[in-house]
Design an enzyme around this catalytic site. Structure first.
Site, mmCIF file in Angstrom:
data_model
loop_
_atom_site.group_PDB
_atom_site.id
_atom_site.type_symbol
_atom_site.label_atom_id
_atom_site.label_comp_id
_atom_site.label_asym_id
_atom_site.label_seq_id
_atom_site.Cartn_x
_atom_site.Cartn_y
_atom_site.Cartn_z
ATOM 1 N N GLY A 1 -28.703 -66.841 -24.845
ATOM 2 C CA GLY A 1 -27.935 -66.599 -26.088
ATOM 3 C C GLY A 1 -28.591 -67.288 -27.268
ATOM 4 O O GLY A 1 -27.920 -67.952 -28.064
ATOM 5 N N ALA A 2 -29.919 -67.113 -27.385
ATOM 6 C CA ALA A 2 -30.695 -67.979 -28.284
ATOM 7 C C ALA A 2 -30.986 -67.382 -29.658
ATOM 8 O O ALA A 2 -31.636 -68.019 -30.471
ATOM 9 C CB ALA A 2 -32.019 -68.338 -27.614
ATOM 10 N N ASP B 1 -28.788 -59.311 -20.217
ATOM 11 C CA ASP B 1 -27.387 -59.695 -20.204
ATOM 12 C C ASP B 1 -27.224 -60.662 -19.034
ATOM 13 O O ASP B 1 -27.371 -60.265 -17.870
ATOM 14 C CB ASP B 1 -26.516 -58.434 -20.017
ATOM 15 N N ASN C 1 -26.420 -71.572 -22.520
ATOM 16 C CA ASN C 1 -25.714 -71.591 -23.807
ATOM 17 C C ASN C 1 -24.905 -70.323 -24.084
ATOM 18 O O ASN C 1 -23.875 -70.379 -24.752
ATOM 19 C CB ASN C 1 -26.736 -71.797 -24.941
ATOM 20 N N SER D 1 -17.540 -77.426 -24.165
ATOM 21 C CA SER D 1 -16.838 -77.438 -25.453
ATOM 22 C C SER D 1 -15.821 -78.564 -25.439
ATOM 23 O O SER D 1 -15.357 -78.986 -24.372
ATOM 24 C CB SER D 1 -16.101 -76.109 -25.665
ATOM 25 N N TYR E 1 -11.107 -68.991 -22.309
ATOM 26 C CA TYR E 1 -12.212 -69.786 -22.850
ATOM 27 C C TYR E 1 -12.127 -71.233 -22.346
ATOM 28 O O TYR E 1 -13.111 -71.800 -21.861
ATOM 29 C CB TYR E 1 -12.164 -69.737 -24.383
ATOM 30 N N ALA F 1 -10.617 -72.351 -19.736
ATOM 31 C CA ALA F 1 -10.863 -72.415 -18.285
ATOM 32 C C ALA F 1 -12.366 -72.414 -17.995
ATOM 33 O O ALA F 1 -12.839 -73.158 -17.128
ATOM 34 C CB ALA F 1 -10.184 -71.231 -17.591
ATOM 35 N N ILE G 1 -18.568 -76.321 -34.690
ATOM 36 C CA ILE G 1 -19.953 -76.115 -35.136
ATOM 37 C C ILE G 1 -20.040 -74.793 -35.899
ATOM 38 O O ILE G 1 -19.542 -73.759 -35.437
ATOM 39 C CB ILE G 1 -20.927 -76.076 -33.928
HETATM 40 P P1 NAD Z 1 -22.453 -67.156 -31.215
HETATM 41 O O1 NAD Z 1 -21.529 -66.042 -30.904
HETATM 42 O O2 NAD Z 1 -22.774 -67.435 -32.637
HETATM 43 O O3 NAD Z 1 -23.812 -66.964 -30.394
HETATM 44 C C1 NAD Z 1 -23.769 -66.666 -29.019
HETATM 45 C C2 NAD Z 1 -25.043 -65.943 -28.616
HETATM 46 O O4 NAD Z 1 -24.942 -65.647 -27.202
HETATM 47 C C3 NAD Z 1 -25.210 -64.590 -29.339
HETATM 48 O O5 NAD Z 1 -26.536 -64.460 -29.794
HETATM 49 C C4 NAD Z 1 -24.861 -63.568 -28.256
HETATM 50 O O6 NAD Z 1 -25.522 -62.317 -28.409
HETATM 51 C C5 NAD Z 1 -25.318 -64.297 -26.996
HETATM 52 N N1 NAD Z 1 -24.677 -63.776 -25.789
HETATM 53 C C6 NAD Z 1 -23.356 -63.535 -25.587
HETATM 54 N N2 NAD Z 1 -23.149 -62.993 -24.380
HETATM 55 C C7 NAD Z 1 -24.361 -62.885 -23.791
HETATM 56 C C8 NAD Z 1 -24.810 -62.381 -22.546
HETATM 57 N N3 NAD Z 1 -23.949 -61.860 -21.663
HETATM 58 N N4 NAD Z 1 -26.133 -62.412 -22.258
HETATM 59 C C9 NAD Z 1 -27.018 -62.922 -23.147
HETATM 60 N N5 NAD Z 1 -26.651 -63.412 -24.362
HETATM 61 C C10 NAD Z 1 -25.349 -63.392 -24.679
HETATM 62 O O7 NAD Z 1 -21.811 -68.457 -30.513
HETATM 63 P P2 NAD Z 1 -22.111 -70.027 -30.712
HETATM 64 O O8 NAD Z 1 -21.006 -70.584 -31.524
HETATM 65 O O9 NAD Z 1 -23.517 -70.246 -31.092
HETATM 66 O O10 NAD Z 1 -21.844 -70.504 -29.210
HETATM 67 C C11 NAD Z 1 -22.885 -70.844 -28.308
HETATM 68 C C12 NAD Z 1 -22.277 -71.662 -27.176
HETATM 69 O O11 NAD Z 1 -21.668 -72.841 -27.702
HETATM 70 C C13 NAD Z 1 -21.172 -70.912 -26.426
HETATM 71 O O12 NAD Z 1 -21.238 -71.229 -25.049
HETATM 72 C C14 NAD Z 1 -19.901 -71.495 -27.034
HETATM 73 O O13 NAD Z 1 -18.801 -71.415 -26.165
HETATM 74 C C15 NAD Z 1 -20.328 -72.929 -27.261
HETATM 75 N N6 NAD Z 1 -19.528 -73.668 -28.255
HETATM 76 C C16 NAD Z 1 -19.494 -73.282 -29.564
HETATM 77 C C17 NAD Z 1 -18.735 -74.035 -30.473
HETATM 78 C C18 NAD Z 1 -18.682 -73.710 -31.947
HETATM 79 O O14 NAD Z 1 -17.945 -74.385 -32.676
HETATM 80 N N7 NAD Z 1 -19.421 -72.768 -32.458
HETATM 81 C C19 NAD Z 1 -18.005 -75.137 -30.026
HETATM 82 C C20 NAD Z 1 -18.052 -75.470 -28.687
HETATM 83 C C21 NAD Z 1 -18.825 -74.737 -27.808
#
Ligand code: NAD
Length: 251
Positions: free
Chosen positions: A14-15, A65, A92, A144, A158, A160, A191
């Site tokens: 998910g980079a 995926d 991630n 998280s 989420y 869970a 974030i």
């Molecule tokens: P985001 O939605 O901005 O980015 C997530 C990325 O993951 C996207 O590029 C998406 O295409 C990719 N993705 C989703 N499902 C996928 C799959 N099945 N295969 C491959 N790629 C996939 O989200 P984010 O806020 O950057 O979150 C990243 C991680 O951090 C997540 O695990 C989220 O739960 C965790 N997180 C985020 C926050 C926050 O405040 N943003 C807080 C705590 C935890």
């Protein structure tokens, strides 16, 4: 700038945006070659690839995926063929939905379980197979703040998954230790990413950040903690969680 990850190969799932992108950039800055994974890959990935190349690192993008076993298998085969090893895995990829239990259907539950938890299982299984033969590996799972305090808006699926990730992390830490593989979690707070705004809306994010002593966090903040765990600082850490939440949740 220390290049302590020089020569290491790191896969970030998910980079292509948000926290994953922030992590990939910091790992590259510290010297690692990067495998960027995402489920959708468009033209916008070019800028990130160029940014990493400009640091002098090797970088490839693999569209997969990570909830689908065959796609994960293919991704790891590509990594093995291209680099011959894998030192760092960052689990991630993740998502959320703005639903509480009254609004949530089994399909919603399953989608989030697959995206946030099954993905980490599938990728860790493949990565540990490679890392076991190397007698070295670093796995970081992105949990998280909700793992400990529960989801703020009732996102039970989420929460869970994010608590589940911690159980998985501790168990894999024990399994991996004899092979030189450490497994840790990073638990971000609030974030600034697309997912955050999708889940809470602009007003919700403003309200939430007002209750964070250090304010709204950036993907880079998470990346720096991840890089610490991947480098020498993480040598004697396994099964633990680093909170990156600006004081939002103090334990
Ligand atoms: P985001 O939605 O901005 O980015 C997530 C990325 O993951 C996207 O590029 C998406 O295409 C990719 N993705 C989703 N499902 C996928 C799959 N099945 N295969 C491959 N790629 C996939 O989200 P984010 O806020 O950057 O979150 C990243 C991680 O951090 C997540 O695990 C989220 O739960 C965790 N997180 C985020 C926050 C926050 O405040 N943003 C807080 C705590 C935890």
């Amino acid at each position: 700038m220390s290049l302590e990850l020089n020569g290491k190969i790191a896969l970030v799932t998910g980079a292509l945006r948000g926290i994953g992108k922030g992590i990939a950039l910091v790992l590259a800055e510290k010297g690692a070659d990067i495998v960027l994974n995402d489920k959708t890959v468009g033209k916008e990935s070019d800028a990130l690839v160029n940014q990493i190349k400009a640091m002098g690192r090797n970088v490839i993008v693999i569209k997969a995926d990570v909830t689908i076993k065959d796609e994960v298998k293919r991704m790891f085969e590509t990594i093995e063929q291209g680099f011959g090893r894998l030192d760092i895995l960052i689990n991630n990829a993740g998502s959320s939905q703005n639903k509480n239990i009254f609004e949530m259907e089994l399909e919603d539950w399953q989608y989030i379980i697959d995206t946030n938890l099954t993905s980490a299982f599938l990728c860790s299984k493949e990565a540990m197979r490679i890392m076991r033969t190397q007698l070295f590996g670093r796995i970081i799972c992105i949990s998280s703040v909700v793992a400990e305090r529960g989801a703020i808006l009732g996102h039970v699926h989420y929460a869970a998954t994010k608590s589940g990730i911690l159980g998985m992390t501790k168990t894999l830490a024990r399994t991996g230790a004899p092979y030189g593989i450490t497994v840790n979690a990073v638990a971000p707070g609030i974030i600034e990413t697309e997912l955050l705004f999708k889940t809470h809306g602009i007003e919700g994010v403003e309200k939430l950040s007002a209750s964070v002593p250090l304010g709204l966090g950036k993907p880079r903040h998470v990346g720096l903690a991840v890089a610490f765990l991947c480098g020498e600082g993480g040598d004697y850490l396994t099964g633990t969680t680093i909170d990156v939440n600006g004081g939002f949740n103090m334990r």
